[in-house]
Design a protein around this motif. Structure first.
Motif, PDB file in Angstrom:
ATOM      1  N   ASN A 128      -1.930  -8.533   3.987  1.00  0.00           N
ATOM      2  CA  ASN A 128      -1.810  -9.583   2.972  1.00  0.00           C
ATOM      3  C   ASN A 128      -2.001  -9.014   1.575  1.00  0.00           C
ATOM      4  O   ASN A 128      -1.299  -9.404   0.636  1.00  0.00           O
ATOM      5  CB  ASN A 128      -2.812 -10.708   3.241  1.00  0.00           C
ATOM      6  N   CYS A 129      -2.927  -8.086   1.444  1.00  0.00           N
ATOM      7  CA  CYS A 129      -3.165  -7.438   0.156  1.00  0.00           C
ATOM      8  C   CYS A 129      -1.927  -6.660  -0.277  1.00  0.00           C
ATOM      9  O   CYS A 129      -1.515  -6.733  -1.437  1.00  0.00           O
ATOM     10  CB  CYS A 129      -4.380  -6.520   0.263  1.00  0.00           C
ATOM     11  N   LEU A 130      -1.313  -5.930   0.647  1.00  0.00           N
ATOM     12  CA  LEU A 130      -0.113  -5.153   0.324  1.00  0.00           C
ATOM     13  C   LEU A 130       1.044  -6.047  -0.118  1.00  0.00           C
ATOM     14  O   LEU A 130       1.818  -5.674  -1.002  1.00  0.00           O
ATOM     15  CB  LEU A 130       0.299  -4.283   1.508  1.00  0.00           C
ATOM     16  N   ILE A 154      -9.301   5.787  11.167  1.00  0.00           N
ATOM     17  CA  ILE A 154     -10.440   6.612  11.552  1.00  0.00           C
ATOM     18  C   ILE A 154     -11.314   5.773  12.471  1.00  0.00           C
ATOM     19  O   ILE A 154     -11.655   4.642  12.149  1.00  0.00           O
ATOM     20  CB  ILE A 154     -11.241   7.067  10.319  1.00  0.00           C
ATOM     21  N   GLY A 155     -11.674   6.317  13.614  1.00  0.00           N
ATOM     22  CA  GLY A 155     -12.509   5.600  14.567  1.00  0.00           C
ATOM     23  C   GLY A 155     -11.750   5.341  15.846  1.00  0.00           C
ATOM     24  O   GLY A 155     -10.720   5.962  16.102  1.00  0.00           O
ATOM     25  N   PRO A 156     -12.250   4.431  16.661  1.00  0.00           N
ATOM     26  CA  PRO A 156     -11.572   4.142  17.926  1.00  0.00           C
ATOM     27  C   PRO A 156     -10.112   3.776  17.662  1.00  0.00           C
ATOM     28  O   PRO A 156      -9.828   2.856  16.902  1.00  0.00           O
ATOM     29  CB  PRO A 156     -12.337   2.939  18.481  1.00  0.00           C
ATOM     30  N   GLN A 157      -9.222   4.545  18.235  1.00  0.00           N
ATOM     31  CA  GLN A 157      -7.800   4.338  17.971  1.00  0.00           C
ATOM     32  C   GLN A 157      -7.332   2.997  18.536  1.00  0.00           C
ATOM     33  O   GLN A 157      -7.650   2.630  19.647  1.00  0.00           O
ATOM     34  CB  GLN A 157      -6.973   5.483  18.569  1.00  0.00           C
ATOM     35  N   GLN A 158      -6.572   2.312  17.742  1.00  0.00           N
ATOM     36  CA  GLN A 158      -5.995   1.025  18.105  1.00  0.00           C
ATOM     37  C   GLN A 158      -4.504   1.090  17.808  1.00  0.00           C
ATOM     38  O   GLN A 158      -4.059   1.905  17.015  1.00  0.00           O
ATOM     39  CB  GLN A 158      -6.625  -0.101  17.279  1.00  0.00           C
ATOM     40  N   ASN A 159      -3.762   0.231  18.443  1.00  0.00           N
ATOM     41  CA  ASN A 159      -2.343   0.118  18.121  1.00  0.00           C
ATOM     42  C   ASN A 159      -2.215  -0.770  16.891  1.00  0.00           C
ATOM     43  O   ASN A 159      -2.131  -1.974  16.999  1.00  0.00           O
ATOM     44  CB  ASN A 159      -1.563  -0.475  19.295  1.00  0.00           C
ATOM     45  N   LEU A 160      -2.254  -0.140  15.726  1.00  0.00           N
ATOM     46  CA  LEU A 160      -2.172  -0.870  14.470  1.00  0.00           C
ATOM     47  C   LEU A 160      -0.838  -0.603  13.814  1.00  0.00           C
ATOM     48  O   LEU A 160      -0.283   0.483  13.934  1.00  0.00           O
ATOM     49  CB  LEU A 160      -3.267  -0.395  13.508  1.00  0.00           C
ATOM     50  N   SER A 161      -0.340  -1.580  13.134  1.00  0.00           N
ATOM     51  CA  SER A 161       0.822  -1.381  12.286  1.00  0.00           C
ATOM     52  C   SER A 161       0.669  -2.317  11.093  1.00  0.00           C
ATOM     53  O   SER A 161       0.032  -3.358  11.185  1.00  0.00           O
ATOM     54  CB  SER A 161       2.117  -1.661  13.040  1.00  0.00           C
ATOM     55  N   ILE A 162       1.227  -1.902   9.972  1.00  0.00           N
ATOM     56  CA  ILE A 162       1.087  -2.649   8.723  1.00  0.00           C
ATOM     57  C   ILE A 162       2.480  -2.925   8.186  1.00  0.00           C
ATOM     58  O   ILE A 162       3.300  -2.019   8.093  1.00  0.00           O
ATOM     59  CB  ILE A 162       0.271  -1.836   7.697  1.00  0.00           C
ATOM     60  N   GLN A 163       2.723  -4.165   7.832  1.00  0.00           N
ATOM     61  CA  GLN A 163       4.032  -4.556   7.304  1.00  0.00           C
ATOM     62  C   GLN A 163       4.003  -4.476   5.783  1.00  0.00           C
ATOM     63  O   GLN A 163       3.132  -5.050   5.136  1.00  0.00           O
ATOM     64  CB  GLN A 163       4.343  -5.990   7.741  1.00  0.00           C
ATOM     65  N   ILE A 164       4.963  -3.727   5.194  1.00  0.00           N
ATOM     66  CA  ILE A 164       5.154  -3.690   3.742  1.00  0.00           C
ATOM     67  C   ILE A 164       6.598  -4.086   3.508  1.00  0.00           C
ATOM     68  O   ILE A 164       7.503  -3.280   3.690  1.00  0.00           O
ATOM     69  CB  ILE A 164       4.895  -2.293   3.151  1.00  0.00           C
ATOM     70  N   GLY A 165       6.824  -5.315   3.147  1.00  0.00           N
ATOM     71  CA  GLY A 165       8.193  -5.797   2.998  1.00  0.00           C
ATOM     72  C   GLY A 165       8.908  -5.716   4.331  1.00  0.00           C
ATOM     73  O   GLY A 165       8.432  -6.224   5.332  1.00  0.00           O
ATOM     74  N   SER A 166      10.026  -4.994   4.359  1.00  0.00           N
ATOM     75  CA  SER A 166      10.785  -4.865   5.603  1.00  0.00           C
ATOM     76  C   SER A 166      10.389  -3.618   6.389  1.00  0.00           C
ATOM     77  O   SER A 166      10.900  -3.382   7.473  1.00  0.00           O
ATOM     78  CB  SER A 166      12.275  -4.823   5.295  1.00  0.00           C
ATOM     79  N   LEU A 167       9.460  -2.823   5.847  1.00  0.00           N
ATOM     80  CA  LEU A 167       9.060  -1.587   6.509  1.00  0.00           C
ATOM     81  C   LEU A 167       7.792  -1.786   7.324  1.00  0.00           C
ATOM     82  O   LEU A 167       6.854  -2.435   6.868  1.00  0.00           O
ATOM     83  CB  LEU A 167       8.820  -0.476   5.478  1.00  0.00           C
ATOM     84  N   LEU A 168       7.773  -1.226   8.508  1.00  0.00           N
ATOM     85  CA  LEU A 168       6.589  -1.247   9.354  1.00  0.00           C
ATOM     86  C   LEU A 168       5.905   0.104   9.225  1.00  0.00           C
ATOM     87  O   LEU A 168       6.481   1.137   9.556  1.00  0.00           O
ATOM     88  CB  LEU A 168       6.997  -1.509  10.813  1.00  0.00           C
ATOM     89  N   LEU A 169       4.689   0.121   8.695  1.00  0.00           N
ATOM     90  CA  LEU A 169       3.924   1.347   8.482  1.00  0.00           C
ATOM     91  C   LEU A 169       2.978   1.539   9.656  1.00  0.00           C
ATOM     92  O   LEU A 169       2.149   0.685   9.938  1.00  0.00           O
ATOM     93  CB  LEU A 169       3.142   1.241   7.167  1.00  0.00           C
ATOM     94  N   THR A 170       3.126   2.652  10.352  1.00  0.00           N
ATOM     95  CA  THR A 170       2.261   2.950  11.492  1.00  0.00           C
ATOM     96  C   THR A 170       1.265   4.012  11.071  1.00  0.00           C
ATOM     97  O   THR A 170       1.662   5.108  10.660  1.00  0.00           O
ATOM     98  CB  THR A 170       3.094   3.467  12.687  1.00  0.00           C
TER      99      THR A 170
END
Length: 194
Positions: A128-130, A154-170
């Motif tokens: 949301n901040c992005l 950093i830390g316990p690995q999770q399946n995270l992804s971040i949406q920036i516009g139309s791009l998915l940042l892994t």
């Protein structure tokens, strides 16, 4: 310390496209006057510094035509990073609104937060901040470069992804970032989640 407590920390390293070249002089002067409260002769000095600049290419004494520079701050100058940082001041308010920690210097902005693995909504705050950062940048003639923006978990690995516009940042396990030391020497650091 957060990792020792079983928390996930997410670091997002923002990259801007041609950041110093896109500074709008009218917006910068308005910020200097209304936010920093520079008035009178000092403000006129900054106006003079930014206006009536030209650029050209000179090769072996043969010059191209001169074109007026309407945007940007002079790179390599002492004032360039300072003026850029002052231009970016309102971005801090955008980020603080989301409760995200951050560091900014000139065109380098780093967002970070940590949360327990089951607190996914905390990590969603970055997304949301992005979105708000991207919108603020568009209205201020800046462009977030999603291809060079990096994320590090950093830390316990999770399946995270971040949406920036139309791009998915892994997020990755390592990221590179250019820093400037206190002695003004550039160095590359490589941050690693290991």
């Amino acid at each position: 310390m957060a990792s020792d407590q079983g928390r996930i920390s997410l670091l997002v390293l923002l990259d801007l496209s041609a950041a110093f070249d896109t500074i709008d002089h009218a917006i910068l002067l308005a910020r200097l006057e209304n936010v920093i409260r520079i008035k009178g002769t000092a403000l006129e000095w900054f106006r003079s510094y930014l206006t009536n600049r030209y650029q050209f290419v000179d090769i072996n004494g043969v010059s191209s035509s001169h074109s007026k520079v309407e945007f940007g701050v002079p790179q390599g100058s002492v004032l360039g990073p300072l003026l850029f940082s002052l231009y970016m001041l309102p971005l801090g308010d955008v980020i603080r609104k989301h409760g995200i920690s951050f560091h900014c210097y000139a065109d380098d902005t780093q967002l970070y937060l940590s949360a327990m693995p089951d607190q996914r909504q905390q990590l969603n705050k970055i997304e949301n901040c992005l979105k708000d950062i991207r919108q603020w940048m568009l209205t201020n003639f800046l462009l977030l470069n999603p291809d060079k923006t990096e994320a590090l978990v950093i830390g316990p690995q999770q399946n995270l992804s971040i949406q920036i516009g139309s791009l998915l940042l892994t997020p990755t396990a390592s990221a590179k970032k250019l820093l400037v030391s206190s002695h003004c020497k550039s160095l590359w650091i490589k941050a690693s989640a290991k």
